[in-house]
Design an enzyme around this catalytic site. Sequence first.
Site, PDB file in Angstrom:
ATOM      1  N   SER A   1       0.846  -1.196   0.000  1.00 51.80           N
ATOM      2  CA  SER A   1       0.000   0.000   0.000  1.00 51.80           C
ATOM      3  C   SER A   1       0.876   1.239   0.000  1.00 51.80           C
ATOM      4  O   SER A   1       2.102   1.154   0.054  1.00 51.80           O
ATOM      5  CB  SER A   1      -0.920  -0.001   1.221  1.00 51.80           C
ATOM      6  N   LYS A   2       0.213   2.366  -0.035  1.00 51.54           N
ATOM      7  CA  LYS A   2       0.894   3.663  -0.090  1.00 51.54           C
ATOM      8  C   LYS A   2       1.938   3.792   1.030  1.00 51.54           C
ATOM      9  O   LYS A   2       3.023   4.322   0.819  1.00 51.54           O
ATOM     10  CB  LYS A   2      -0.185   4.752   0.039  1.00 51.54           C
ATOM     11  N   ARG A   3       1.591   3.288   2.208  1.00 49.64           N
ATOM     12  CA  ARG A   3       2.522   3.485   3.324  1.00 49.64           C
ATOM     13  C   ARG A   3       3.828   2.690   3.171  1.00 49.64           C
ATOM     14  O   ARG A   3       4.792   2.934   3.882  1.00 49.64           O
ATOM     15  CB  ARG A   3       1.838   3.191   4.667  1.00 49.64           C
TER      16      ARG A   3
ATOM     17  N   GLY B   1       5.491   2.888   0.488  1.00 52.44           N
ATOM     18  CA  GLY B   1       6.272   3.673  -0.473  1.00 52.44           C
ATOM     19  C   GLY B   1       5.509   3.973  -1.741  1.00 52.44           C
ATOM     20  O   GLY B   1       5.912   4.812  -2.532  1.00 52.44           O
TER      21      GLY B   1
END
Length: 426
Positions: free
Chosen positions: A200-202, A204
């Site tokens: 996911s976005k977290r 990277g």
Amino acid sequence: MARVRFAPSPTGYLHIGSARTALFNWVYARSSGGKFLLRIEDTDIARSEERFLEEIVTDLKWLGINWDEPPLRQSKRFDVYRSSAESLVKSGKAYREGDAYIFKMPEGRTIEIDDMIHGKVSFNTNDIKDQVMIKSDGSPAYNFCCVVDDAHLGITHIIRGDDHLSNTPKQILFYEALGLPVPKFGHMPLIMGADGAKLSKRHGGVSVEEYKAEGYLPEALVNYLLLLGWSPGGDREIITLDEAVKIFDIKNMTGVQAKFDLQKLRWINGEYLARKSGKDLLPMVKKIMADSGNTNLASDEVLIRLIDLYKIRIKTLAEFITATDHFFGDVYSIDEKGVEKHLKSAENKSILNHFAGLLEHMDDFSHAKLEEACRTMAEDKGLKAGQIIHPTRVAISGKTTGAGLFEMMEILGKPKVIERMRRAGS
Ligand code: GLU
């Protein structure tokens, strides 16, 4: 001759996992003298969008992936799927339920896949229900049109993510029922975040676009994705696409779960950045600066000098912007701890003012002369050079780290340097 394909659905941006799939199919084709094809799986008319397709195509090209034949669009082939489904109804292997065409799952059969990556994997047809081929709205179901098209395109090898492993027995049954040759399959473990969770976005970012916007180089992203599922042998970690094509062997692909390691990607990107010239990197830097709203651009010549100075100190081009913000105007990030440490004492203020006084008399503001002036002052005043360098650096850049101080001063120019030193010394 091997024929492989990448079959994106244009319902979203190019996912990093899909980019890896495309890459391995491409490398497989190029390393075996085969063909790489692109198929657009746009059967979901409502969710497929032209802008996603354009972006996927742009991103693939950016990564260095090209295709050998015009892309096939599934939305143009609904008639073909319907007549294939019709033929299975005629031969008694499928039936209709209203407008839908449904494949009758044979009972009690074991379907064995000799997967190129995982080895043998078996499924029992008793665990699989009857399969919709054409939905009642007339659109084809993925498993069915995928087989019709892979056969039509003469695809010999299918490399894709593990999320499709459970589709493969269904597809094999369609090949058999249609009397078509079955290609070889290889399923790659999905890319997970370092913590084992879905990417996911977290972690990277999930799309190629996000990495592009951060200032990752395509070579670095490609290099990193190649390592997520394949080993070039030994401890080798830096490998270009061209080199990979030369030594690629599908036997060296691994079925072990791939964990996304942002730090490793950053390190690889840093390696590629360091090898590029400021001139090579200039267009990307300008694009990233413009995208981040930085309109106060320096001349190309100054930018190139700055890139050459900073490229070994950054891991992404986005970091270049923060690391060099003090060259582009008077609003820049300030390291408050650095200010506290180096600019608060009366002694440091007096050092700054004395150095600024010397600089005011200099006509040649080259880094060599600046360094000389600093060393001379240190000797005269019985100081260590660092006692002049640290406060000066914080005064002119707001930061405690960066490129060589005297190079920075030269590029920033005499008026700005003296103005900032006097302000900090007051
Ligand atoms: N459109 C499918 C996907 O993006 C293709 C799967 C396949 O390669 O068969 O997952």
